[in-house]
Design a protein around this motif. Structure first.
Motif: not given
Length: 247
Positions: A70-87
């Motif tokens: 779960g933590l790995r998935n959350l970390l992966k999600f946070l890294r992808s969120v940082g690529d977009s202002d809308a996200s």
């Protein structure tokens, strides 16, 4: 010829008096663009919600290997969120809902203080109502949780304020003093993220003599060797995956 004109005129009068609305013009480019943008926002919101719910569900599991997933998935999600202002905006909005907040899950599970874990006895195991036993957090799990904490605070300043309610600085100071190099590196980065634009956490860090503790760690012979390794991230990639700051 006159008969045709009268017939056409009579047809127009009947159409206007029938109460039917005139045919609407086809939608313009502006309306189509707004519709597409609205659908994209809904899609992004569903993706953010699904990623958070899935990651948080595993991060609250009783077994360490599930929490790590779960933590790995959350970390992966946070890294992808940082690529977009809308996200990023959607993530910040999601943290206003208690069921989607990441910080409480971290401090109630992986980053929970060891003294909060009750002592297990035979009465608990063989009793009528056995006590629920939760697997202890491993080194890699703690490091992952600290990376997730760092990412949340960097993306959402409100997460640092929420972490203050869970005594985050004291928890991290304890981790810095008692855990190994894997957790120490992530802990230092998380401490910086917690104190960024958050005066409450800064005051607690001063009260806990955080600077002195970091200095003592550096002066310590074993601690000095550990801290000297903090610049090299290759040794932690197999455990943490890609750290928040950079892979």
């Amino acid at each position: 010829m006159n008969l045709k004109k009268e017939t056409v005129g009579r047809g127009r009068d009947e159409a206007s008096g029938s109460g039917l609305p005139p045919p609407s013009p086809p939608p313009g480019d502006g309306q189509v663009g707004e519709l597409v943008a609205s659908l994209n926002r809904r899609r992004m919101y569903r993706e953010v919600t699904l990623a958070l719910r899935s990651g948080l569900r595993d991060a609250m599991a009783d077994f360490s290997f599930l929490r790590i997933r779960g933590l790995r998935n959350l970390l992966k999600f946070l890294r992808s969120v940082g690529d977009s202002d809308a996200s990023i905006r959607l993530f910040r909005h999601s943290q206003t809902f208690p069921e989607l907040q990441v910080i409480p899950v971290l401090f109630q599970n992986t980053l929970r203080q060891s003294k909060d874990n009750p002592v297990v006895t035979l009465d608990h195991i063989f009793g009528v109502e056995p006590m629920k036993i939760i697997g202890p957090a491993t080194d890699s799990e703690v490091a992952l949780a600290l990376r997730v904490l760092e990412g949340c605070c960097l993306l959402h300043s409100g997460s640092a304020s929420l972490a203050y309610k869970h005594k985050a600085i004291k928890v991290l100071i304890n981790i810095l003093s008692t855990r190994g190099v894997l957790e120490q590196e992530a802990c230092l980065d998380a401490l910086l993220a917690l104190m960024l634009d958050c005066s409450s956490n800064q005051m607690v860090f001063e009260e806990c003599r955080g600077i002195e503790k970091v200095t003592e760690l550096i002066k310590d012979e074993q601690g000095g060797e550990n801290i000297s390794c903090l610049g090299n991230r290759d040794h932690i990639k197999p455990y943490v995956g890609a750290s928040w700051i950079g892979a």
